[in-house]
Design an enzyme around this catalytic site. Sequence first.
Site, PDB file in Angstrom:
ATOM      1  N   GLU A  97      -3.456  -7.773  -2.692  1.00  0.00           N
ATOM      2  CA  GLU A  97      -2.870  -6.467  -2.365  1.00  0.00           C
ATOM      3  C   GLU A  97      -2.801  -5.550  -3.582  1.00  0.00           C
ATOM      4  O   GLU A  97      -1.790  -4.895  -3.843  1.00  0.00           O
ATOM      5  CB  GLU A  97      -1.480  -6.654  -1.737  1.00  0.00           C
ATOM      6  CG  GLU A  97      -1.520  -7.429  -0.435  1.00  0.00           C
ATOM      7  CD  GLU A  97      -0.169  -7.552   0.255  1.00  0.00           C
ATOM      8  OE1 GLU A  97       0.858  -7.220  -0.368  1.00  0.00           O
ATOM      9  OE2 GLU A  97      -0.138  -7.980   1.418  1.00  0.00           O
ATOM     10  N   GLY A  98      -3.895  -5.501  -4.354  1.00  0.00           N
ATOM     11  CA  GLY A  98      -3.986  -4.569  -5.466  1.00  0.00           C
ATOM     12  C   GLY A  98      -3.425  -5.066  -6.775  1.00  0.00           C
ATOM     13  O   GLY A  98      -3.380  -4.309  -7.753  1.00  0.00           O
ATOM     14  N   LEU A 156      -4.552  -7.718  -8.647  1.00  0.00           N
ATOM     15  CA  LEU A 156      -5.498  -8.411  -9.531  1.00  0.00           C
ATOM     16  C   LEU A 156      -6.676  -7.545  -9.933  1.00  0.00           C
ATOM     17  O   LEU A 156      -7.476  -7.940 -10.784  1.00  0.00           O
ATOM     18  CB  LEU A 156      -6.017  -9.691  -8.850  1.00  0.00           C
ATOM     19  CG  LEU A 156      -4.970 -10.762  -8.548  1.00  0.00           C
ATOM     20  CD1 LEU A 156      -5.636 -11.949  -7.860  1.00  0.00           C
ATOM     21  CD2 LEU A 156      -4.255 -11.205  -9.814  1.00  0.00           C
ATOM     22  N   GLY A 157      -6.821  -6.392  -9.324  1.00  0.00           N
ATOM     23  CA  GLY A 157      -7.946  -5.525  -9.638  1.00  0.00           C
ATOM     24  C   GLY A 157      -8.089  -4.415  -8.616  1.00  0.00           C
ATOM     25  O   GLY A 157      -7.315  -4.336  -7.654  1.00  0.00           O
ATOM     26  N   ILE A 200     -10.834  -2.630  -6.032  1.00  0.00           N
ATOM     27  CA  ILE A 200     -12.122  -2.786  -5.351  1.00  0.00           C
ATOM     28  C   ILE A 200     -12.942  -1.512  -5.531  1.00  0.00           C
ATOM     29  O   ILE A 200     -12.524  -0.425  -5.123  1.00  0.00           O
ATOM     30  CB  ILE A 200     -11.914  -3.105  -3.867  1.00  0.00           C
ATOM     31  CG1 ILE A 200     -11.215  -4.463  -3.716  1.00  0.00           C
ATOM     32  CG2 ILE A 200     -13.249  -3.114  -3.117  1.00  0.00           C
ATOM     33  CD1 ILE A 200     -10.881  -4.833  -2.287  1.00  0.00           C
ATOM     34  N   ARG A 219       5.632   8.441  17.431  1.00  0.00           N
ATOM     35  CA  ARG A 219       6.669   8.084  16.460  1.00  0.00           C
ATOM     36  C   ARG A 219       7.060   9.282  15.612  1.00  0.00           C
ATOM     37  O   ARG A 219       8.248   9.573  15.415  1.00  0.00           O
ATOM     38  CB  ARG A 219       6.153   6.960  15.569  1.00  0.00           C
ATOM     39  CG  ARG A 219       7.064   6.557  14.424  1.00  0.00           C
ATOM     40  CD  ARG A 219       6.280   5.758  13.405  1.00  0.00           C
ATOM     41  NE  ARG A 219       5.180   6.530  12.858  1.00  0.00           N
ATOM     42  CZ  ARG A 219       4.137   6.006  12.225  1.00  0.00           C
ATOM     43  NH1 ARG A 219       4.047   4.707  12.067  1.00  0.00           N
ATOM     44  NH2 ARG A 219       3.186   6.791  11.742  1.00  0.00           N
ATOM     45  N   TYR A 224       2.471  -7.599  18.726  1.00  0.00           N
ATOM     46  CA  TYR A 224       3.022  -6.369  18.158  1.00  0.00           C
ATOM     47  C   TYR A 224       4.373  -6.066  18.800  1.00  0.00           C
ATOM     48  O   TYR A 224       4.498  -6.066  20.028  1.00  0.00           O
ATOM     49  CB  TYR A 224       2.094  -5.185  18.441  1.00  0.00           C
ATOM     50  CG  TYR A 224       1.282  -4.719  17.276  1.00  0.00           C
ATOM     51  CD1 TYR A 224       1.806  -3.834  16.340  1.00  0.00           C
ATOM     52  CD2 TYR A 224      -0.040  -5.138  17.113  1.00  0.00           C
ATOM     53  CE1 TYR A 224       1.046  -3.387  15.278  1.00  0.00           C
ATOM     54  CE2 TYR A 224      -0.810  -4.697  16.053  1.00  0.00           C
ATOM     55  CZ  TYR A 224      -0.264  -3.821  15.138  1.00  0.00           C
ATOM     56  OH  TYR A 224      -1.017  -3.369  14.076  1.00  0.00           O
TER      57      TYR A 224
END
Length: 332
Positions: free
Chosen positions: A34-35, A37-38, A40, A182, A245
Amino acid sequence: VGVRVAGNDGVMEQGHFGRVSCGLDLTSLMLGSEGCLGIILSAVLKIHPRPEVNDNDAFLLPDMDTGLRLMKDISHFESGSIPASCRLLDNEHFKMGQALKAECSSLYDQVKENLFALVLSTSSLSTESVVCLAIGYEGTKSEVARQKRLICELARRYGAISLGTEVGKGSYQMTFMIAYLRDFALSFEVLGESFETFAPWSKLSDIIVFTKDRVEKEHRRRSLPGRPFIGCRVTQLYSDGVCLYFYLCFSAKGIERRAWEATFSELESAARSEILRRGGSLSHHHGVGKLRQKFLPRVHSEAAINAIQRVKGALDADNIFGAQNGSFVFSD
């Protein structure tokens, strides 16, 4: 199926795609981080040809338990016979869909509406328990024809009433509309959001019943106005379970605006806690991020969390990618 990633030590990529066995998978590692480690830079995607035929169906079923049994039977169809999409909307969603229907603008629409009401009133189905199954078919003409035949035969065995193609399309359109609904409701001081889980077949009914009950109790305990809307729908089928859901909405009238977020988070956290208690997963596809971090010790062992943090230390010792999502929030 593949990613190219800018990491702390340079660009990382693996030049193998398809069915391979070449050690740890960079794609899963990076998506799961989720961001943290690096970043993309690019991705290789698998694409499929456009189907020859797209079609829809919809059915009314007596109650949620009947719908869940039917869905489980569909999941056991042989490969190629399962429709592209099967969605089961609970009674709360059915009622909401009826309430949101536009006024009939023509004699034809009025006749259809009257016929629907007549069929429902003369059947054994009750508006207080009925649920809706929406089907999306994709494939060649022969594939879609076979799928429709199998679904219709199965639906009849469960006492379903066919609603036809247009209602099936409308059910999917309602799904796309929910996000905008919503935002629209927020202008009337109504707070709402969705959350998902993977639910194994053996735990599915309990997860639905007890999660709804928990939300109702938490709402009453806080003396919040009115009653909450807590509905659910099954959106994806697997041999071992489903993606489930939930949609939670409630009126915030009389609550200070600065307390809105905390109040909603308390109810959502209570629902998530109940989902985990009843055998559901922390996430099906939304991920962990920051909202669900506190639940990680309930699903990962201490050794597993430590191992993830050591991976972070090896790949990003300087914490350049310090998003602090998932397990990485526990790092110093």
